[in-house]
Design a protein around this motif. Structure first.
Motif, PDB file in Angstrom:
ATOM      1  N   GLU A 116       3.716   1.627  12.120  1.00  0.00           N
ATOM      2  CA  GLU A 116       4.177   3.018  12.101  1.00  0.00           C
ATOM      3  C   GLU A 116       4.512   3.441  10.661  1.00  0.00           C
ATOM      4  N   ALA A 117       4.068   4.654  10.303  1.00  0.00           N
ATOM      5  CA  ALA A 117       4.234   5.116   8.923  1.00  0.00           C
ATOM      6  C   ALA A 117       5.698   5.327   8.532  1.00  0.00           C
TER       7      ALA A 117
ATOM      8  N   TYR B  52       7.628  -0.930  10.677  1.00  0.00           N
ATOM      9  CA  TYR B  52       7.879   0.433  10.165  1.00  0.00           C
ATOM     10  C   TYR B  52       7.547   0.533   8.677  1.00  0.00           C
ATOM     11  N   GLY B  53       7.382   1.770   8.224  1.00  0.00           N
ATOM     12  CA  GLY B  53       7.095   1.994   6.805  1.00  0.00           C
ATOM     13  C   GLY B  53       5.686   1.536   6.439  1.00  0.00           C
ATOM     14  N   LYS B  54       4.783   1.534   7.429  1.00  0.00           N
ATOM     15  CA  LYS B  54       3.410   1.066   7.199  1.00  0.00           C
ATOM     16  C   LYS B  54       2.434   2.205   7.463  1.00  0.00           C
ATOM     17  N   ARG B  55       2.096   2.920   6.416  1.00  0.00           N
ATOM     18  CA  ARG B  55       1.157   4.049   6.550  1.00  0.00           C
ATOM     19  C   ARG B  55      -0.254   3.560   6.297  1.00  0.00           C
ATOM     20  N   LEU B  56      -1.097   3.653   7.295  1.00  0.00           N
ATOM     21  CA  LEU B  56      -2.491   3.219   7.134  1.00  0.00           C
ATOM     22  C   LEU B  56      -3.192   4.115   6.124  1.00  0.00           C
TER      23      LEU B  56
ATOM     24  N   ALA C 230      -0.216   1.926   2.738  1.00  0.00           N
ATOM     25  CA  ALA C 230       0.134   2.610   1.485  1.00  0.00           C
ATOM     26  C   ALA C 230       1.012   1.751   0.589  1.00  0.00           C
ATOM     27  N   ASP C 231       1.759   0.791   1.157  1.00  0.00           N
ATOM     28  CA  ASP C 231       2.636  -0.048   0.328  1.00  0.00           C
ATOM     29  C   ASP C 231       1.894  -1.240  -0.288  1.00  0.00           C
TER      30      ASP C 231
END
Ligand SMILES: Cc1cc2nc3c(=O)[nH]c(=O)nc-3n(C[C@H](O)[C@H](O)[C@H](O)COP(=O)(O)OP(=O)(O)OC[C@H]3O[C@@H](n4cnc5c(N)ncnc54)[C@H](O)[C@@H]3O)c2cc1C
Length: 400
Positions: free
Chosen positions: A32-33, A122-126, A141-142
Motif C-alpha cells: 500500500e502506497a 505500508y509506504g510502498k508506492r508501486l 518509489a522508495d
C-alpha cells in the motif's frame, strides 16, 4: 495452486482480494502506497446487497458499522416526490444495503486482512513492474523491490498497474460533477432513518440519509462542465463551499439548505470520474481489478460493489484454473460485460444530474413514470445489478 500474489493497493479491493485468495489457499502480500493510519477518507458510501452478499461469502462482518439503507426516495427540486424504490432486494437472511463511513470500512477490512494472516506493507508506492519469466518483479518509489508469482493491481482510479500493463490504456474520464458532503448535527428532519433521499434540485443534486442516532449524512454534486484543476479545488476555502452550496439550493424546497447550515465541517470537494473501457486488464502475470479496471461514477453507488465482486471471482478463477494466464482470461470473461454495463448506467445517471432547466422537465417526468411503473409491476430494471450472486463453490471452467 501454490501461488504467492503481490496485491498493489490496500483499499477495498486490495484487502478483500487478499482475504478471498486466502480462502482459495493462495498466499499474498498487500503493498500500500500510504502509511497504515491513512484512513483519511472522511466520506461515506452505501454497500449495496450484491456487495454484502460477497462479504458474507468471505465471512467479513460489517453489521456493526453504519446503518441499514433498505429504500430510497427521489424528489425534484420543487419538492415533488417522483417515487420510492428498494435499494436492492434484501438477502435471504434479511440483510439490506448498508451505509457506512469509509474510514470505518477500511479499518474493519484491514483488521480482517491481518487476522487472516496476510502481511500489509505500508509506504510502498508501486512505480514499475516487469515479468521475469516465471515471476513478476515490482519496484517501489522508495527504491525497494519485491517478487511474486503474480501481481494484482488493486490500486484504484489512478492505477499505475493499468499503465504498466498497457501504456496506452485510457485514464479516468471526468464526469462533469464535483462531490462534497458532510455530517449534520442537531437537526430534526422527520422521515424514516436509513432512507436514502435523493433530490434532483433545480441547480444541484443532493442526497441525504439520517442515522438512527440522529446525525444526517449528506452529499452534493455541483455540476461543472470543465474539470477543475487540483489547485482550483484546493483554493476553495471551507466557508466558500458552504456559501456556494447554500446558494445552489436556495430555490429548492427540500431540507438541503438547513442540512448544510447544520454541518460543522464540509468536505473539501473532489472531482468525479469513471473509467469506461480499459481494453487490456491483464498481461503476462499482471492483472487489474476494481476501480483500476472499471471505475464507476458514484451516481449509482456500485463502484465499490464491483470492486468487491471482482475479488471473489478472481480468487475462484485462480483456484480452479490450470495456470495464471487462463485464470486471468476466465476472470475477464466472467466480469467484463457486467462491469461495463454498470459503468455505462452510472454514466447515464450522472448525466441526469448535470441537466439544465429545460431538459430537467422531461427527466423528472421519465423518472416519475418509471418509478410508478416499477411500483405497479414490481419490475425493477436495476434488479440485474443487485440480485447478482457469486457462488464460491461453483467450479470455474477455464481453458489453458
Ligand atoms: C464520492 C464517492 C461516492 C461513492 N459511493 C459509493 C457507494 O455508495 N457504493 C459503492 O459501492 N461505491 C461507491 N463509490 C466507489 C468506490 O469508492 C470505489 O469504487 C472503490 O473505493 C474502489 O475500490 P478499489 O479498491 O478499486 O480502490 P480504492 O479503494 O481507491 O483503493 C486503492 C488503493 O490503492 C492505493 N494505491 C494507489 N496507487 C498505488 C500505488 N502506485 N502503489 C501502492 N498502492 C497504491 C491507494 O492508496 C488505495 O489504498 C464512491 C466513490 C466516490 C468517489
Amino acid at each position: 495452486m501454490a501461488y504467492t500474489a503481490m496485491i498493489i493497493g490496500g483499499g477495498i479491493s486490495g484487502s478483500l482480494c487478499a482475504i478471498a485468495l486466502r480462502k482459495a489457499g493462495i498466499s499474498s502480500v498487500v503493498w500500500e502506497a500510504y502509511d497504515g493510519t491513512a484512513d483519511n477518507v472522511g466520506a461515506f458510501l452505501t454497500l449495496p446487497v450484491n456487495a454484502l452478499d460477497v462479504l458474507h461469502t468471505l465471512d467479513v462482518d460489517i453489521s456493526e458499522l453504519g446503518f441499514g439503507t433498505p429504500r430510497m426516495t427521489i424528489t425534484s427540486g420543487s419538492g415533488r416526490k417522483l417515487g420510492e424504490m428498494p435499494y436492492g432486494t434484501a438477502l435471504p437472511d434479511g440483510t439490506v444495503s448498508r451505509t457506512v463511513k469509509r474510514a470505518d470500512l477500511y479499518r474493519v477490512l484491514r483488521e480482517h486482512t491481518i487476522r487472516c494472516g496476510v502481511q500489509i506493507e505500508y509506504g510502498k508506492r508501486l512505480v514499475d513492474a516487469e515479468n521475469t519469466g516465471d515471476a513478476v518483479l515490482a519496484r517501489f518509489a522508495d527504491g525497494t523491490t519485491a517478487e511474486g508469482d503474480l501481481l494484482i493491481g488493486a490500486d484504484g482510479l489512478w492505477s499505475r498497474t493499468r499503465e504498466i500493463i498497457d501504456p496506452d490504456a485510457p485514464g479516468p474520464r471526468y464526469a462533469g460533477l464535483i462531490n462534497t458532503g458532510g455530517y449534520a448535527h442537531g437537526i430534526t428532519l422527520g422521515g424514516e432513518p436509513g432512507m436514502m433521499n435523493a433530490i434532483f434540485g433545480k441547480r444541484c443534486f443532493f442526497v441525504y440519509t439520517s442515522h438512527p442516532k440522529g446525525e444526517v449524512w449528506w452529499m452534493a454534486n455541483p455540476a461543472r462542465a470543465t474539470e477543475p484543476t487540483p489547485a482550483e479545488m484546493a483554493a476553495i476555502a471551507p466557508e466558500e463551499w458552504r456559501a456556494w452550496l447554500i446558494d445552489l439550493f436556495r430555490r429548492d424546497c427540500g431540507p438541503a439548505e438547513a442540512i448544510i447550515a447544520a454541518t460543522d465541517k464540509i468536505f473539501a470537494g473532489w472531482n468525479t470520474y469513471d473509467v469506461p473501457t480499459v481494453p487490456r486488464w491483464h498481461r503476462d502475470r499482471m492483472i487489474i481489478i476494481g476501480d483500476a479496471a472499471h471505475a464507476t461514477a458514484p451516481s449509482i453507488g456500485q463502484g465499490g460493489a464491483m470492486a468487491i465482486e471482482d475479488t471473489v471471482v478472481l480468487a475462484t478463477c485462480l483456484r480452479d484454473s490450470p495456470d495464471i494466464a487462463s485464470a486471468f482470461t476466465a476472470h475477464e470473461g466472467l466480469r467484463r460485460e457486467r462491469v461495463e454495463r454498470v459503468v455505462e448506467q452510472g454514466n447515464r445517471t450522472g448525466g441526469w444530474k448535470t441537466l439544465g432547466p429545460i431538459a430537467r422537465i422531461p427527466r423528472d417526468l421519465i423518472m416519475s413514470l418509471g418509478m410508478k411503473h416499477m411500483a405497479r409491476t414490481g419490475n425493477d430494471p436495476s434488479r440485474w445489478i443487485y440480485d447478482h450472486h457469486i457462488d464460491w463453490n461453483k467450479p470455474v471452467h477455464s481453458s489453458p
